[in-house]
Design a protein around this motif. Sequence first.
Motif, short mmCIF file in Angstrom:
data_model
loop_
_atom_site.label_atom_id
_atom_site.label_comp_id
_atom_site.label_asym_id
_atom_site.label_seq_id
_atom_site.Cartn_x
_atom_site.Cartn_y
_atom_site.Cartn_z
N GLY A 1 -3.22 33.74 -28.86
CA GLY A 1 -2.35 34.83 -29.26
C GLY A 1 -2.08 35.85 -28.17
N TYR A 2 -2.75 35.72 -27.04
CA TYR A 2 -2.54 36.64 -25.92
C TYR A 2 -1.15 36.44 -25.34
CZ TYR A 2 -7.57 37.72 -25.75
OH TYR A 2 -8.84 38.13 -26.03
N ARG A 3 -0.52 37.51 -24.93
CA ARG A 3 0.78 37.40 -24.26
C ARG A 3 0.60 36.75 -22.88
NH1 ARG A 3 0.70 41.87 -27.25
NH2 ARG A 3 2.53 42.37 -28.53
N ASP A 4 1.55 35.90 -22.53
CA ASP A 4 1.46 35.21 -21.25
C ASP A 4 2.74 35.43 -20.46
OD1 ASP A 4 0.66 33.47 -19.20
OD2 ASP A 4 1.70 31.79 -20.17
N TYR A 5 2.61 36.03 -19.30
CA TYR A 5 3.77 36.33 -18.46
C TYR A 5 3.72 35.57 -17.15
CZ TYR A 5 4.00 40.47 -21.53
OH TYR A 5 4.06 41.32 -22.60
N ASP A 6 4.89 35.44 -16.50
CA ASP A 6 4.91 34.81 -15.19
C ASP A 6 5.64 35.71 -14.19
OD1 ASP A 6 7.58 34.62 -15.75
OD2 ASP A 6 7.53 32.48 -16.25
N GLU A 7 5.89 35.18 -13.01
CA GLU A 7 6.52 35.97 -11.95
C GLU A 7 7.93 36.41 -12.30
OE1 GLU A 7 4.97 37.04 -9.22
OE2 GLU A 7 3.14 36.07 -9.95
N ARG A 8 8.59 35.60 -13.09
CA ARG A 8 9.95 35.97 -13.48
C ARG A 8 9.93 37.21 -14.37
NH1 ARG A 8 13.20 33.04 -16.77
NH2 ARG A 8 15.24 33.69 -16.04
N ASP A 9 8.93 37.26 -15.24
CA ASP A 9 8.80 38.44 -16.10
C ASP A 9 8.54 39.68 -15.25
OD1 ASP A 9 9.13 37.14 -18.63
OD2 ASP A 9 7.13 36.28 -18.36
N LEU A 10 7.77 39.50 -14.21
CA LEU A 10 7.50 40.63 -13.31
C LEU A 10 8.80 41.11 -12.69
CD1 LEU A 10 5.65 42.52 -11.79
CD2 LEU A 10 5.24 40.71 -10.11
N LYS A 11 9.65 40.17 -12.32
CA LYS A 11 10.93 40.55 -11.73
C LYS A 11 11.80 41.30 -12.74
CE LYS A 11 14.82 38.69 -9.07
NZ LYS A 11 15.40 37.52 -8.41
N LEU A 12 11.84 40.78 -13.95
CA LEU A 12 12.61 41.46 -15.00
C LEU A 12 12.08 42.88 -15.21
CD1 LEU A 12 12.97 38.68 -17.76
CD2 LEU A 12 14.42 39.15 -15.79
N LEU A 13 10.77 42.96 -15.28
CA LEU A 13 10.14 44.26 -15.52
C LEU A 13 10.45 45.23 -14.39
CD1 LEU A 13 8.32 46.12 -17.05
CD2 LEU A 13 6.33 44.92 -16.13
N ARG A 14 10.42 44.73 -13.17
CA ARG A 14 10.72 45.62 -12.04
C ARG A 14 12.16 46.11 -12.09
NH1 ARG A 14 6.93 42.61 -7.69
NH2 ARG A 14 5.15 44.01 -7.93
N GLN A 15 13.05 45.22 -12.57
CA GLN A 15 14.45 45.63 -12.72
C GLN A 15 14.55 46.78 -13.74
OE1 GLN A 15 18.07 44.11 -11.73
NE2 GLN A 15 17.84 46.30 -12.01
N ILE A 16 13.87 46.60 -14.84
CA ILE A 16 13.88 47.64 -15.87
C ILE A 16 13.35 48.95 -15.31
CG2 ILE A 16 12.94 48.36 -18.10
CD1 ILE A 16 12.69 45.36 -18.81
N ARG A 17 12.23 48.88 -14.64
CA ARG A 17 11.58 50.08 -14.12
C ARG A 17 12.44 50.81 -13.10
NH1 ARG A 17 7.66 52.93 -16.07
NH2 ARG A 17 8.70 52.41 -17.99
#
Lengths: 126, 126
Positions: B34-50
């Motif tokens: 049930g833990y959330r699992d992220y990858d490098e692409r999610d990091l990129k998306l997140l950085r765009q948001i930030r």
Amino acid sequence: MRIGELAERAGTTTRTLRYYEARGLLPARRDANGYRDYDERDLKLLRQIRTLQDFGFDLEETRPFVECLRAGHPEGDACPASLAVYRRKLDELDALIGELQAVRAQIGVRLALAEDPKCELGGQQW
Amino acid sequence: MRIGELAERAGTTTRTLRYYEARGLLPARRDANGYRDYDERDLKLLRQIRTLQDFGFDLEETRPFVECLRAGHPEGDACPASLAVYRRKLDELDALIGELQAVRAQIGVRLALAEDPKCELGGQQW
DNA sequence: GTAAGCCTTGACGTCGGGGTCAAGGCAAGG
DNA sequence: CCTTGCCTTGACCCCGACGTCAAGGCTTAC
């Protein structure tokens, strides 16, 4: 003058006036029946508050101006505390405007780059 | 990568990531436990948001950029919807900066008048 | 007497972007 | 077995300046 009339004459709402009173900014005298009773001076205080609010001042920042008027000065900004608020506001505005201009420039560049991908090649075409 | 690591690498908090997910902006895959699992692409998306958030964009305004990246574009602003947000933001900023400058000017005048009452006499001393 | 139109207080809703518990599950090390 | 340190969801808190009921009281007009 009762709350509805004051609100209308100042272009605001009764809720706002009750809110100002709750904040201690514009206390009201009371009639025998408990109704709030305002006079022309209150209208002047209220207009001072509204003007500053329109300028983006926080309610608390209007307090020195209101107290200055209540102290008998013809203008709310005739007191040192009011001038201090003016100066602080100018500094805040300068800082904010500067930040916004920097952001605007950044976005402008990004838009230009995204609109015209050729620019990304380095501008050798100039 | 789990939520804590992604948060740290993006310089934000786990609460923020859960909030983005709740808003549908950054959905997460889940591990067996049930833990959330992220990858490098999610990091990129997140950085765009930030980055856009730092520029003062609303969360909703970042959505086209995120979807653009998710659609496979190397840059979040490579899509028309993103450019539209840029343009709207520029207009908003121009309007806001203009208003703030007008307010700044008004306050500047009032401060000058209040600091030096002689000016109120009409400037005949010049 | 009753309806209209004021007024009163109290209390909850709004908006954005999260912060801050609380109660409990999962995994690993000693 | 127990602790530590992750993780989960749910739920309430924050700010500012009010908006929006709700339930009731006063006054005036008909």
